[in-house]
Design a protein around this motif. Sequence first.
Motif, PDB file in Angstrom:
ATOM      1  N   THR A 164       4.174  -9.050 -70.445  1.00  0.00           N
ATOM      2  CA  THR A 164       4.813  -9.369 -71.735  1.00  0.00           C
ATOM      3  C   THR A 164       5.083 -10.873 -71.837  1.00  0.00           C
ATOM      4  O   THR A 164       4.969 -11.453 -72.917  1.00  0.00           O
ATOM      5  N   LEU A 165       5.402 -11.508 -70.701  1.00  0.00           N
ATOM      6  CA  LEU A 165       5.650 -12.957 -70.703  1.00  0.00           C
ATOM      7  C   LEU A 165       4.368 -13.727 -71.021  1.00  0.00           C
ATOM      8  O   LEU A 165       4.362 -14.640 -71.849  1.00  0.00           O
ATOM      9  N   GLY A 189      10.559   3.667 -69.607  1.00  0.00           N
ATOM     10  CA  GLY A 189      11.131   2.317 -69.612  1.00  0.00           C
ATOM     11  C   GLY A 189      11.718   1.991 -70.972  1.00  0.00           C
ATOM     12  O   GLY A 189      11.948   2.887 -71.792  1.00  0.00           O
ATOM     13  N   ASP A 190      11.914   0.698 -71.219  1.00  0.00           N
ATOM     14  CA  ASP A 190      12.616   0.246 -72.423  1.00  0.00           C
ATOM     15  C   ASP A 190      12.009   0.798 -73.708  1.00  0.00           C
ATOM     16  O   ASP A 190      10.899   0.435 -74.068  1.00  0.00           O
ATOM     17  N   ILE A 191      12.763   1.633 -74.386  1.00  0.00           N
ATOM     18  CA  ILE A 191      12.271   2.238 -75.627  1.00  0.00           C
ATOM     19  C   ILE A 191      12.538   1.298 -76.793  1.00  0.00           C
ATOM     20  O   ILE A 191      13.651   0.788 -76.956  1.00  0.00           O
ATOM     21  N   VAL A 192      11.506   1.038 -77.585  1.00  0.00           N
ATOM     22  CA  VAL A 192      11.615   0.041 -78.652  1.00  0.00           C
ATOM     23  C   VAL A 192      11.464   0.622 -80.053  1.00  0.00           C
ATOM     24  O   VAL A 192      11.931   0.018 -81.019  1.00  0.00           O
ATOM     25  N   PHE A 193      10.804   1.770 -80.182  1.00  0.00           N
ATOM     26  CA  PHE A 193      10.683   2.403 -81.496  1.00  0.00           C
ATOM     27  C   PHE A 193      10.698   3.921 -81.362  1.00  0.00           C
ATOM     28  O   PHE A 193      10.137   4.459 -80.423  1.00  0.00           O
ATOM     29  N   SER A 195       7.695   2.863 -75.926  1.00  0.00           N
ATOM     30  CA  SER A 195       8.384   1.903 -75.062  1.00  0.00           C
ATOM     31  C   SER A 195       7.527   0.651 -74.947  1.00  0.00           C
ATOM     32  O   SER A 195       6.423   0.603 -75.489  1.00  0.00           O
ATOM     33  N   VAL A 196       8.035  -0.348 -74.232  1.00  0.00           N
ATOM     34  CA  VAL A 196       7.264  -1.578 -74.078  1.00  0.00           C
ATOM     35  C   VAL A 196       5.898  -1.266 -73.478  1.00  0.00           C
ATOM     36  O   VAL A 196       4.876  -1.746 -73.943  1.00  0.00           O
ATOM     37  N   LYS A 197       5.894  -0.403 -72.460  1.00  0.00           N
ATOM     38  CA  LYS A 197       4.614  -0.225 -71.765  1.00  0.00           C
ATOM     39  C   LYS A 197       3.804   0.975 -72.215  1.00  0.00           C
ATOM     40  O   LYS A 197       2.606   1.007 -71.972  1.00  0.00           O
ATOM     41  N   VAL A 246      12.210  -5.210 -70.158  1.00  0.00           N
ATOM     42  CA  VAL A 246      12.867  -6.110 -71.110  1.00  0.00           C
ATOM     43  C   VAL A 246      13.906  -7.002 -70.419  1.00  0.00           C
ATOM     44  O   VAL A 246      13.946  -8.214 -70.648  1.00  0.00           O
ATOM     45  N   SER A 247      14.715  -6.429 -69.542  1.00  0.00           N
ATOM     46  CA  SER A 247      15.736  -7.273 -68.906  1.00  0.00           C
ATOM     47  C   SER A 247      15.095  -8.254 -67.919  1.00  0.00           C
ATOM     48  O   SER A 247      15.556  -9.392 -67.776  1.00  0.00           O
ATOM     49  N   GLU A 248      14.015  -7.846 -67.264  1.00  0.00           N
ATOM     50  CA  GLU A 248      13.317  -8.781 -66.367  1.00  0.00           C
ATOM     51  C   GLU A 248      12.678  -9.919 -67.169  1.00  0.00           C
ATOM     52  O   GLU A 248      12.706 -11.083 -66.765  1.00  0.00           O
ATOM     53  N   HIS A 249      12.121  -9.553 -68.296  1.00  0.00           N
ATOM     54  CA  HIS A 249      11.519 -10.549 -69.188  1.00  0.00           C
ATOM     55  C   HIS A 249      12.567 -11.570 -69.634  1.00  0.00           C
ATOM     56  O   HIS A 249      12.357 -12.779 -69.549  1.00  0.00           O
ATOM     57  N   ARG A 250      13.724 -11.051 -70.072  1.00  0.00           N
ATOM     58  CA  ARG A 250      14.783 -11.951 -70.562  1.00  0.00           C
ATOM     59  C   ARG A 250      15.317 -12.834 -69.454  1.00  0.00           C
ATOM     60  O   ARG A 250      15.702 -13.979 -69.688  1.00  0.00           O
ATOM     61  N   ARG A 251      15.358 -12.279 -68.254  1.00  0.00           N
ATOM     62  CA  ARG A 251      15.847 -13.058 -67.116  1.00  0.00           C
ATOM     63  C   ARG A 251      14.957 -14.290 -66.884  1.00  0.00           C
ATOM     64  O   ARG A 251      15.453 -15.391 -66.660  1.00  0.00           O
TER      65      ARG A 251
END
Lengths: 125, 370
Positions: free
Chosen positions: B235-236, A35-39, A60-62, B41-46
């Motif tokens: 995350t929210l 998923g979304d890679i952050v670092f 990633s986030v998770k 991330v995009s779901e969070h931003r939404r």
Amino acid sequence: MGEKDRLFTETHEWFSVESDVATLGLTDYAQGELGDIVFVELPEAGRSLAAGDVLTTVESVKSVSELYAPVEGEIIEGNAALEDDPSVINSDPYGKGWIAKLKLAPGTDVSRFMTTEQYETHIKG
Amino acid sequence: MLTQEVTAVRKTALYDEHVALGARVVEFAGWAMPMSYEGIVSEHRRVRSTAGLFDVSHMGEFVVSGADALHALEKLTTNRLASLAEGRVQYSAMCYENGGFVDDLLIYAMPKRYMLVVNAANKEKDLEWIRSNVAGDVVIEDVSDETGLIALQGPASEGILTGLTGVDLSVLPYYHWMKAEVAGRETTLSRTGYTGEDGFEIYCDPKDSRAIWSAFMEEGTAAGIGPVGLGARDTLRLEMGYSLYGSEMDASRTPPEAHLMWITKLSKGDFIGRDAIVRRMDEGIDERIVGFELTGRGVPRPGHRIFAEDDEVGYVTSGTFSPSLGVGIGLGYVRSDVTGELSVDIRGSYIEAHTVSLPFYREGSVRRRR
């Protein structure tokens, strides 16, 4: 270097070799799973690695995942652009999302790695 | 008996919708639930910018009725229930005699009854705890299997829901509920949520879940609605500093340690756990929950150790990369005498952090409604 020359590991790294330099990164499948890679820790030029050594860590986030050196070599460059925007690993894993360049030890044998077709089968299995 | 009970993974009424939407499905508390669709991330931003739709049908719902229901629940829960007027919703908790958490929950004050909404992972344990700690004329029904739950969260929620119901939502305040038809189906809807944004939680017959879900997806298209999985739900909630059972709360932690004295009313009279909580506060607590932000690069994860100077002073209970703030954030149990500068041991690297007051994220639309 086309898709045909790309080789894959069971631990979801890809690399392609041009003369004695391997450019490597995380596979499209792996980036999707993470998923979304952050670092990404920028791989340090000059460090020598044995096959299977941890090259860097991708966060990633998770979750967090380690990237391993598929073969013996010395890091000659880390992709500095990833420090500002690691999400290019998600958006372009085989292009702008490359992670490191390794100078291969002489006579490195890469015949044991998977081709694109073999890797596709591997991840479906 | 040494045989192990094998429980199949359960699917909500919306499972096929999740698969059709390309969800990454994970097992959570015995349920097959969507972790994410297009990405956390995009779901969070939404949700922060428009509206997101969540399937939280795995949550447990109990209905408690009978002449002694109020008395029984007042004894079982930490918040003051007697003052909860019909039409209102309350955040509360249940504790053991030793003050440790059984669970946190929402209580809906309904005509002649209460609806309790509990964590999916704790449902059976909660039911047993409630049943074994009530006396008199109290009827407890587990209605979880007959209850679907969809959450619509984000600043565009009211506009979207207005298009699907005849009721005037502007008269429904935060933490209130009403009966309303949504997409022509009977529902119980409340202005509640776990994201820090304005939004609604819609309880329905599971047979109606798909119709309601699809109606939202269609009605909300122009406003930018999209499905949101458990990843962004976490995350929210973490950006808001909301506690999660199993992370900040468990049987070994008490309300004063978890920063949950605001839902613990010692003055209301006796309730299970009260004496232990009072004793705990008199003696002073050794550790309590703090929020912290990393100043260095990295993502804190549950279990990472927290240091102040060279002393190990605590550990991370929840941590993530905050999509809204662009830094690593976390909650953790930290020795009560420690504030200010900390460091977090992230796989051997000591990353600088500092304590912050909660919530981490202060722009949420829910604040405008309080």
